[in-house]
Design a protein around this motif. Structure first.
Motif, PDB file in Angstrom:
ATOM      1  N   ASP A   1       1.674   9.432  -5.838  1.00  0.00           N
ATOM      2  CA  ASP A   1       2.131  10.788  -5.476  1.00  0.00           C
ATOM      3  C   ASP A   1       3.184  11.295  -6.455  1.00  0.00           C
ATOM      4  OD1 ASP A   1       0.449  10.821  -3.338  1.00  0.00           O
ATOM      5  OD2 ASP A   1       1.972  10.271  -1.847  1.00  0.00           O
ATOM      6  N   LEU A   2       4.074  10.384  -6.908  1.00  0.00           N
ATOM      7  CA  LEU A   2       5.160  10.782  -7.798  1.00  0.00           C
ATOM      8  C   LEU A   2       4.763  10.752  -9.273  1.00  0.00           C
ATOM      9  CD1 LEU A   2       8.152   8.899  -6.075  1.00  0.00           C
ATOM     10  CD2 LEU A   2       7.635  11.354  -5.999  1.00  0.00           C
ATOM     11  N   GLY A   3       3.575  10.245  -9.541  1.00  0.00           N
ATOM     12  CA  GLY A   3       3.102  10.179 -10.922  1.00  0.00           C
ATOM     13  C   GLY A   3       3.874   9.168 -11.765  1.00  0.00           C
TER      14      GLY A   3
ATOM     15  N   LEU B   1       0.838  -1.203   0.000  1.00  0.00           N
ATOM     16  CA  LEU B   1       0.000   0.000   0.000  1.00  0.00           C
ATOM     17  C   LEU B   1       0.873   1.253   0.000  1.00  0.00           C
ATOM     18  CD1 LEU B   1      -2.818  -1.057   2.508  1.00  0.00           C
ATOM     19  CD2 LEU B   1      -3.052  -0.658   0.036  1.00  0.00           C
ATOM     20  N   GLY B   2       1.983   1.193   0.753  1.00  0.00           N
ATOM     21  CA  GLY B   2       2.904   2.319   0.773  1.00  0.00           C
ATOM     22  C   GLY B   2       3.508   2.560  -0.605  1.00  0.00           C
ATOM     23  N   GLU B   3       3.833   1.485  -1.310  1.00  0.00           N
ATOM     24  CA  GLU B   3       4.388   1.602  -2.653  1.00  0.00           C
ATOM     25  C   GLU B   3       3.362   2.166  -3.621  1.00  0.00           C
ATOM     26  OE1 GLU B   3       7.321   1.309  -5.625  1.00  0.00           O
ATOM     27  OE2 GLU B   3       7.442   1.181  -3.429  1.00  0.00           O
ATOM     28  N   LYS B   4       2.112   1.737  -3.457  1.00  0.00           N
ATOM     29  CA  LYS B   4       1.042   2.211  -4.348  1.00  0.00           C
ATOM     30  C   LYS B   4       0.828   3.725  -4.176  1.00  0.00           C
ATOM     31  CE  LYS B   4      -3.653   0.940  -5.733  1.00  0.00           C
ATOM     32  NZ  LYS B   4      -3.284   0.487  -7.091  1.00  0.00           N
ATOM     33  N   TYR B   5       0.762   4.177  -2.934  1.00  0.00           N
ATOM     34  CA  TYR B   5       0.548   5.599  -2.669  1.00  0.00           C
ATOM     35  C   TYR B   5       1.759   6.421  -3.130  1.00  0.00           C
ATOM     36  CZ  TYR B   5      -3.202   3.796   0.311  1.00  0.00           C
ATOM     37  OH  TYR B   5      -4.311   3.143   0.779  1.00  0.00           O
ATOM     38  N   ARG B   6       2.968   5.878  -2.921  1.00  0.00           N
ATOM     39  CA  ARG B   6       4.184   6.587  -3.317  1.00  0.00           C
ATOM     40  C   ARG B   6       4.218   6.810  -4.825  1.00  0.00           C
ATOM     41  NH1 ARG B   6       9.210   5.678  -5.295  1.00  0.00           N
ATOM     42  NH2 ARG B   6       8.714   3.501  -5.705  1.00  0.00           N
ATOM     43  N   GLN B   7       3.875   5.771  -5.587  1.00  0.00           N
ATOM     44  CA  GLN B   7       3.887   5.881  -7.049  1.00  0.00           C
ATOM     45  C   GLN B   7       2.816   6.851  -7.545  1.00  0.00           C
ATOM     46  OE1 GLN B   7       4.039   2.195  -9.245  1.00  0.00           O
ATOM     47  NE2 GLN B   7       5.459   1.236  -7.805  1.00  0.00           N
TER      48      GLN B   7
ATOM     49  N   LEU C   1      11.707   5.273 -10.810  1.00  0.00           N
ATOM     50  CA  LEU C   1      11.351   6.637 -11.183  1.00  0.00           C
ATOM     51  C   LEU C   1      11.399   6.844 -12.692  1.00  0.00           C
ATOM     52  CD1 LEU C   1      13.188   8.748  -8.434  1.00  0.00           C
ATOM     53  CD2 LEU C   1      10.703   8.534  -8.773  1.00  0.00           C
ATOM     54  N   ARG C   2      12.215   6.048 -13.366  1.00  0.00           N
ATOM     55  CA  ARG C   2      12.341   6.148 -14.825  1.00  0.00           C
ATOM     56  C   ARG C   2      11.226   5.416 -15.553  1.00  0.00           C
ATOM     57  NH1 ARG C   2      18.117   3.990 -16.213  1.00  0.00           N
ATOM     58  NH2 ARG C   2      17.387   2.385 -14.755  1.00  0.00           N
ATOM     59  N   GLY C   3      10.334   4.781 -14.791  1.00  0.00           N
ATOM     60  CA  GLY C   3       9.229   4.065 -15.422  1.00  0.00           C
ATOM     61  C   GLY C   3       9.621   2.689 -15.934  1.00  0.00           C
ATOM     62  N   THR C   4      10.620   2.074 -15.314  1.00  0.00           N
ATOM     63  CA  THR C   4      11.050   0.727 -15.699  1.00  0.00           C
ATOM     64  C   THR C   4      10.929  -0.195 -14.494  1.00  0.00           C
ATOM     65  OG1 THR C   4      13.350   1.185 -15.107  1.00  0.00           O
ATOM     66  CG2 THR C   4      12.687   1.624 -17.387  1.00  0.00           C
ATOM     67  N   ILE C   5      10.812  -1.494 -14.762  1.00  0.00           N
ATOM     68  CA  ILE C   5      10.813  -2.429 -13.644  1.00  0.00           C
ATOM     69  C   ILE C   5      12.265  -2.763 -13.303  1.00  0.00           C
ATOM     70  CG2 ILE C   5       8.552  -3.387 -14.194  1.00  0.00           C
ATOM     71  CD1 ILE C   5       9.953  -5.817 -15.362  1.00  0.00           C
ATOM     72  N   TYR C   6      12.479  -3.168 -12.069  1.00  0.00           N
ATOM     73  CA  TYR C   6      13.832  -3.431 -11.600  1.00  0.00           C
ATOM     74  C   TYR C   6      14.380  -4.738 -12.182  1.00  0.00           C
ATOM     75  CZ  TYR C   6      12.755   0.174  -8.159  1.00  0.00           C
ATOM     76  OH  TYR C   6      12.394   1.352  -7.558  1.00  0.00           O
ATOM     77  N   THR C   7      15.695  -4.793 -12.291  1.00  0.00           N
ATOM     78  CA  THR C   7      16.356  -6.027 -12.720  1.00  0.00           C
ATOM     79  C   THR C   7      17.008  -6.683 -11.502  1.00  0.00           C
ATOM     80  OG1 THR C   7      18.512  -5.002 -13.156  1.00  0.00           O
ATOM     81  CG2 THR C   7      16.880  -4.990 -14.948  1.00  0.00           C
ATOM     82  N   ARG C   8      17.281  -7.979 -11.617  1.00  0.00           N
ATOM     83  CA  ARG C   8      17.926  -8.692 -10.519  1.00  0.00           C
ATOM     84  C   ARG C   8      19.293  -8.079 -10.204  1.00  0.00           C
ATOM     85  NH1 ARG C   8      19.603 -14.614 -11.946  1.00  0.00           N
ATOM     86  NH2 ARG C   8      20.909 -13.384 -13.313  1.00  0.00           N
ATOM     87  N   ASP C   9      20.060  -7.790 -11.248  1.00  0.00           N
ATOM     88  CA  ASP C   9      21.395  -7.222 -11.035  1.00  0.00           C
ATOM     89  C   ASP C   9      21.327  -5.876 -10.333  1.00  0.00           C
ATOM     90  OD1 ASP C   9      22.447  -9.420 -12.251  1.00  0.00           O
ATOM     91  OD2 ASP C   9      22.873  -8.430 -14.173  1.00  0.00           O
ATOM     92  N   ASN C  10      20.314  -5.075 -10.691  1.00  0.00           N
ATOM     93  CA  ASN C  10      20.158  -3.764 -10.078  1.00  0.00           C
ATOM     94  C   ASN C  10      19.839  -3.897  -8.594  1.00  0.00           C
ATOM     95  OD1 ASN C  10      17.908  -1.469  -9.340  1.00  0.00           O
ATOM     96  ND2 ASN C  10      19.611  -0.645 -10.547  1.00  0.00           N
ATOM     97  N   ILE C  11      18.941  -4.814  -8.245  1.00  0.00           N
ATOM     98  CA  ILE C  11      18.566  -5.020  -6.842  1.00  0.00           C
ATOM     99  C   ILE C  11      19.751  -5.552  -6.050  1.00  0.00           C
ATOM    100  CG2 ILE C  11      17.061  -6.279  -5.271  1.00  0.00           C
ATOM    101  CD1 ILE C  11      15.680  -4.073  -6.835  1.00  0.00           C
TER     102      ILE C  11
END
Length: 402
Positions: free
Chosen positions: A285-287, A277-283, A304-314
């Motif tokens: 708010d940030l549009g 729920l926190g993630e939903k509200y945050r997104q 923030l760039r509108g992409t889903i995360y990758t395993r390597d990034n996480i």
């Protein structure tokens, strides 16, 4: 009837002859085709004759004796392309091409011996640039079934790769390098640090989700709001994000879960619900706008760039968090760990809290109950040690206390 003799006055059997240059030959009509064997000596010729008769007796297809391992591998991989996922196929092809194709792959399967396979494997793991035994094990899971196909195709009788891997492991004293779950203290310290860090607020909710569901990273980043039922507090896992290399670049695509058991539903813990729920509200708010991948959109975890995360990034962000934490806590450092260890941590906590193996198997999405049982055995054995350690000094008192 005159007997045929060689130049040393030895009697030649039916079908045998000697060329003017001293070489020997054996001719025989088999299935309408003339088979010719040539050797430098009579002893060598008769050894080859025996091998031919043995193959005929064993039902070996004599027309396939020149088939190379590469030719069989191409046939095997082409068949697998119809049944396995794209990522699995790409990994299989990459490993075979990198390690086998230009080496033992050029040899005729009919001439491959067990010693050839073992020597080849030992060469791969030797030296400073040798591959690990775990990597060799994965390669063996490709080579061995290819040679098994050669048995089914009547090219050979025995698989020359059979038991080679286990023999190498035993000789090397190999012990699998299990990546341990985080202890409860490590987990609590890591979560507390992440929650208090503004710098890493972007992935805080995803980390809570991983720790609270045991999802594989590909499943977690593929979760959509459509897959989350806040009314019934249930999360539905029915797809995952994977990567495939095309034209030198990695491309995201949606795939089915790792196995049929991967299609599952996971009850939502209160902390996971709050994080979502926190993630939903945050997104909102940030549009932040979700990307679309293979027709799937409305993803729950989006950058923030509108992409889903990758395993390597996480994994990189986790490494950074641990590094920063350790700089501030010299006497109580955290180990560097991966996203899969977060899954293992969840599984360990789940096993400690329940003895219902079928339920644990379902939540983790294991196709094979033995995988669940192995995790359960590890988790409960650690629990036994901790339980005994907690009794230290509580049963047998020191003399001063009596």
């Amino acid at each position: 009837m005159n007997k045929r003799l060689d130049n040393k006055r030895r009697v030649l059997k039916k079908g045998e002859s000697q060329y003017k240059d001293g070489r020997y030959a054996f001719r025989m009509m088999i299935d309408g085709k003339t088979r010719i064997i040539v050797a430098r000596t009579l002893t060598e010729l008769r050894k080859k004759e025996k091998e031919l008769f043995d193959k005929m007796e064993e039902g070996i297809d004599l027309d396939k004796q020149d088939v190379t391992l590469n030719a069989l591998a191409d046939k095997y991989i082409a068949a697998k392309a119809k049944t396995v996922q794209k990522t699995t196929l790409q990994t299989m092809t990459f490993m075979y091409d990198r390690y086998v194709r230009d080496n033992i792959g050029t040899k005729k399967v009919s001439e491959l011996k067990r010693s050839h396979v073992k020597d080849f494997y030992l060469t791969l793991i030797s030296g400073s640039k040798g591959i690990s035994i775990s990597t060799l094990s994965r390669l063996n899971t490709i080579v061995k079934p290819i040679l098994e196909m050669a048995i089914n195709d009547d090219i050979i009788v025995k698989n020359p790769a059979k038991d080679v891997m286990s023999e190498i492991k035993n000789e090397a004293g190999y012990v699998p390098n299990k990546k341990p779950a985080l202890t409860e203290e490590q987990q609590d310290a890591f979560l507390k640090y992440v929650k208090s860090s503004k710098k890493h607020a972007m992935i805080k909710n995803l980390i809570i989700f991983l720790l609270g569901t045991g999802c594989r990273i590909g499943e977690a980043v593929a979760i959509r709001w459509d897959d989350i039922d806040f009314d019934s507090n249930m999360i539905y896992i029915n797809h995952a994000v994977a990567y495939i290399k095309e034209d030198g670049k990695y491309k995201q695509f949606i795939k089915d879960p790792k196995s049929y058991a991967g299609n599952r539903k996971i009850p939502m813990l209160s902390d996971v619900r709050d994080a979502l729920l926190g993630e939903k509200y945050r997104q909102e708010d940030l549009g932040i706008v979700s990307p679309t991948i293979d027709g799937y959109t409305n993803f729950a975890f989006v950058s923030l760039r509108g992409t889903i995360y990758t395993r390597d990034n996480i994994c990189l962000q986790i490494k950074q968090i641990v590094s920063e934490y350790n700089e501030e806590h010299e006497n109580n450092k955290l180990p560097v760990f991966t996203t899969h260890q977060l899954r293992h941590t969840f599984a360990t906590r789940l096993c400690r809290g329940s003895d219902d193996l079928k339920a644990i198997q379902s939540i983790l999405g294991h196709a094979d109950i033995s995988t669940t049982m192995n995790i359960y055995a590890d988790a409960t054995s650690e629990g036994v040690i901790e339980s005994m350690e907690s009794l230290e000094g509580k049963i047998f008192k020191k003399d001063d206390d009596i």
